[in-house]
Design a protein around this motif. Structure first.
Motif, PDB file in Angstrom:
ATOM      1  N   UNK A   1       0.841  -1.203   0.000  1.00  0.00           N
ATOM      2  CA  UNK A   1       0.000   0.000   0.000  1.00  0.00           C
ATOM      3  C   UNK A   1       0.877   1.256   0.000  1.00  0.00           C
ATOM      4  N   UNK A   2       0.346   2.333  -0.522  1.00  0.00           N
ATOM      5  CA  UNK A   2       1.122   3.577  -0.568  1.00  0.00           C
ATOM      6  C   UNK A   2       1.536   4.033   0.818  1.00  0.00           C
ATOM      7  N   UNK A   3       0.720   3.742   1.833  1.00  0.00           N
ATOM      8  CA  UNK A   3       1.017   4.161   3.201  1.00  0.00           C
ATOM      9  C   UNK A   3       1.468   2.988   4.062  1.00  0.00           C
ATOM     10  N   UNK A   4       2.229   2.059   3.475  1.00  0.00           N
ATOM     11  CA  UNK A   4       2.607   0.834   4.185  1.00  0.00           C
ATOM     12  C   UNK A   4       3.406   1.116   5.458  1.00  0.00           C
ATOM     13  N   UNK A   5       4.182   2.184   5.456  1.00  0.00           N
ATOM     14  CA  UNK A   5       4.949   2.505   6.667  1.00  0.00           C
ATOM     15  C   UNK A   5       4.004   2.816   7.830  1.00  0.00           C
ATOM     16  N   UNK A   6       3.070   3.732   7.591  1.00  0.00           N
ATOM     17  CA  UNK A   6       2.136   4.100   8.656  1.00  0.00           C
ATOM     18  C   UNK A   6       1.272   2.921   9.065  1.00  0.00           C
ATOM     19  N   UNK A   7       0.826   2.115   8.091  1.00  0.00           N
ATOM     20  CA  UNK A   7       0.000   0.950   8.417  1.00  0.00           C
ATOM     21  C   UNK A   7       0.746  -0.029   9.311  1.00  0.00           C
ATOM     22  N   UNK A   8       2.062  -0.109   9.123  1.00  0.00           N
ATOM     23  CA  UNK A   8       2.866  -1.015   9.929  1.00  0.00           C
ATOM     24  C   UNK A   8       3.390  -0.396  11.206  1.00  0.00           C
ATOM     25  N   UNK A   9       2.930   0.823  11.517  1.00  0.00           N
ATOM     26  CA  UNK A   9       3.390   1.500  12.717  1.00  0.00           C
ATOM     27  C   UNK A   9       4.847   1.910  12.640  1.00  0.00           C
ATOM     28  N   UNK A  10       5.335   2.187  11.420  1.00  0.00           N
ATOM     29  CA  UNK A  10       6.738   2.525  11.207  1.00  0.00           C
ATOM     30  C   UNK A  10       6.891   3.986  10.825  1.00  0.00           C
ATOM     31  N   UNK A  11       8.020   4.562  11.205  1.00  0.00           N
ATOM     32  CA  UNK A  11       8.403   5.895  10.752  1.00  0.00           C
ATOM     33  C   UNK A  11       9.536   5.759   9.746  1.00  0.00           C
ATOM     34  N   UNK A  12       9.728   6.755   8.877  1.00  0.00           N
ATOM     35  CA  UNK A  12      10.816   6.664   7.905  1.00  0.00           C
ATOM     36  C   UNK A  12      12.194   6.471   8.534  1.00  0.00           C
ATOM     37  N   UNK A  13      12.385   6.953   9.763  1.00  0.00           N
ATOM     38  CA  UNK A  13      13.697   6.821  10.396  1.00  0.00           C
ATOM     39  C   UNK A  13      13.821   5.564  11.254  1.00  0.00           C
ATOM     40  N   UNK A  14      12.824   4.673  11.213  1.00  0.00           N
ATOM     41  CA  UNK A  14      12.890   3.401  11.946  1.00  0.00           C
ATOM     42  C   UNK A  14      13.711   2.386  11.150  1.00  0.00           C
ATOM     43  N   UNK A  15      14.980   2.690  10.923  1.00  0.00           N
ATOM     44  CA  UNK A  15      15.785   1.883  10.014  1.00  0.00           C
ATOM     45  C   UNK A  15      15.857   0.424  10.448  1.00  0.00           C
ATOM     46  N   UNK A  16      16.110   0.152  11.714  1.00  0.00           N
ATOM     47  CA  UNK A  16      16.262  -1.231  12.170  1.00  0.00           C
ATOM     48  C   UNK A  16      14.966  -2.026  12.020  1.00  0.00           C
ATOM     49  N   UNK A  17      13.844  -1.398  12.356  1.00  0.00           N
ATOM     50  CA  UNK A  17      12.557  -2.100  12.257  1.00  0.00           C
ATOM     51  C   UNK A  17      12.168  -2.321  10.790  1.00  0.00           C
ATOM     52  N   UNK A  18      12.441  -1.335   9.944  1.00  0.00           N
ATOM     53  CA  UNK A  18      12.167  -1.508   8.509  1.00  0.00           C
ATOM     54  C   UNK A  18      13.033  -2.645   7.964  1.00  0.00           C
ATOM     55  N   UNK A  19      14.310  -2.659   8.358  1.00  0.00           N
ATOM     56  CA  UNK A  19      15.220  -3.703   7.881  1.00  0.00           C
ATOM     57  C   UNK A  19      14.729  -5.089   8.301  1.00  0.00           C
ATOM     58  N   UNK A  20      14.254  -5.193   9.531  1.00  0.00           N
ATOM     59  CA  UNK A  20      13.753  -6.491  10.001  1.00  0.00           C
ATOM     60  C   UNK A  20      12.548  -6.935   9.166  1.00  0.00           C
ATOM     61  N   UNK A  21      11.669  -6.006   8.842  1.00  0.00           N
ATOM     62  CA  UNK A  21      10.507  -6.363   8.015  1.00  0.00           C
ATOM     63  C   UNK A  21      10.965  -6.809   6.627  1.00  0.00           C
ATOM     64  N   UNK A  22      11.915  -6.098   6.059  1.00  0.00           N
ATOM     65  CA  UNK A  22      12.400  -6.447   4.721  1.00  0.00           C
ATOM     66  C   UNK A  22      13.042  -7.827   4.706  1.00  0.00           C
TER      67      UNK A  22
END
Length: 386
Positions: free
Chosen positions: A236-257
């Protein structure tokens, strides 16, 4: 009010990207003045993005009309025409090396191209820190530009070169960009030969593309030892917000990826785990196909403002071709009105045809390559490890 001659017209270009600057430069080559307005505070205020390839039949043609082709080739990287196609297991499926002396589509950093164009213009030709709010004025002219700081400018021709979410477009068309369903997540790598030698060897001197049908990865070399990787996913276009993530949540984004790309080869996963700095979210948008508009005196569009498409190599090249053709039409016409009509009669059918071919193309970036796609690389090294 009669349409003025181009030489006597007040011409305003909105947007100091490759399209807007090319238009201003080609006009200058023919003795026609134009003012470029851009919302950025100065030329160095924002990273201009990665590398782009300029094609002989459009981007390079525009630079020839601008008198800047030699400067382009002084900076362009012909070796970057190398392409690799890799599968998620890390096997090399296809490998294209450019022929010696090949110049069909060499790469240049976006920032370098912009600097070449900016240096070619007179001082003061670009007005920085001017964010357009709206375009008004009667159809018979003059048009009025209103900026967010409350200032206004009267002009005889407004050229919208202001990208995907153009403010000028709203004056001629109700169309708005739509999310394609595919998003890019950009990762940066610096000093790759020293700090990331495995990735340097994996990508080579140009680009590498991997996909499995649901997700993909495109790695692209830049100048100065830089590498940019675009992680491509159906989200989704707002996948970060839907996942409770912020653009600077690098570690959490990396874990999801890492969860999403589970099963890919370890050497490919390093493009997720080893990046220098945060990720940059870039959802892909496109305009409806075809996008046309009734001719409006004193207004026209070029580039993404006119025909935003998926990023499959056409965007900047078409923007620069549009820009050169519009400038040449103005240089060769008796009135501004004649020039704009002539330009749109050529540009609109061309962009509609190309946009039709690329419609839905964002999803193509994620597809598993078939034999026809691999044949494009010119040589298949199927089964060879990178």
């Amino acid at each position: 009010m009669n349409s003025p001659t181009p030489a006597n017209a007040r011409i305003s270009i909105i947007g100091a990207g490759p399209g807007g600057l090319t238009c201003a430069r080609v006009l200058r080559q023919h003795g026609i003045a134009a003012t470029v307005y851009d919302r950025e505070p100065d030329a160095a205020s924002r990273d201009q993005g990665g590398s782009l390839d300029l094609h002989e039949e459009d981007g390079q043609l525009a630079l020839r009309e601008a008198g800047l082709l030699a400067e382009f080739f002084a900076l362009a990287r012909t070796e970057s025409q190398e392409e690799r196609r890799i599968d998620p297991a890390g096997r090399l499926l296809g490998h294209r090396l450019p022929d010696e002396g090949e110049t069909t589509r060499p790469e240049i950093d976006r920032g370098q191209l912009r600097d070449v164009l900016l240096r070619s213009l007179d001082e003061g030709a670009v007005r920085w820190g001017r964010t357009l709010a709206s375009v008004g004025g009667p159809a018979e002219g003059p048009r009025t530009l209103t900026f967010t700081d409350g200032s206004t400018v009267e002009t005889d021709l407004v050229i919208g070169a202001d990208g995907a979410f153009s403010r000028v477009r709203a004056a001629v068309s109700a169309a708005v960009p739509r999310y394609t369903g595919v998003g890019f997540l950009e990762a940066w790598f610096d000093d790759v030969e020293v700090a990331h030698p495995e990735l340097s060897a994996l990508v080579g001197k140009g680009s590498a593309h991997v996909s499995d049908g649901e997700r993909g990865l495109f790695a692209q070399r830049g100048s100065g030892g830089h590498l940019r990787v675009y992680l491509m996913r159906r989200v989704p276009a707002d996948w970060l917000a839907e996942g409770g993530l912020r653009p600077d949540d690098t570690d959490r984004i990396r874990a999801r990826l890492l969860g999403e790309y589970a099963g890919w080869a370890p050497e490919l996963l390093r493009m997720i785990t080893d990046n220098d700095g945060p990720y940059v979210d870039r959802p892909l948008f496109a305009l409806p196909v075809p996008h046309t508009w009734p001719h409006a005196p004193g207004l026209t569009l070029l580039g993404d403002a006119a025909h935003l498409m998926p990023p499959l190599g056409a965007g900047v090249n078409l923007a620069m071709l549009d820009a050169a053709e519009l400038a040449l039409a103005l240089a060769g016409s008796a009135t501004v009105e004649d020039a704009v009509r002539g330009y749109e009669e050529v540009m609109l059918p061309r962009s509609a045809e190309i946009a039709g071919m690329l419609d839905g193309g964002a999803g193509f970036l994620l597809e598993v390559p078939d034999a026809d796609e691999l044949a494009r690389y010119g040589r298949s090294d199927a089964g060879l490890a990178v």
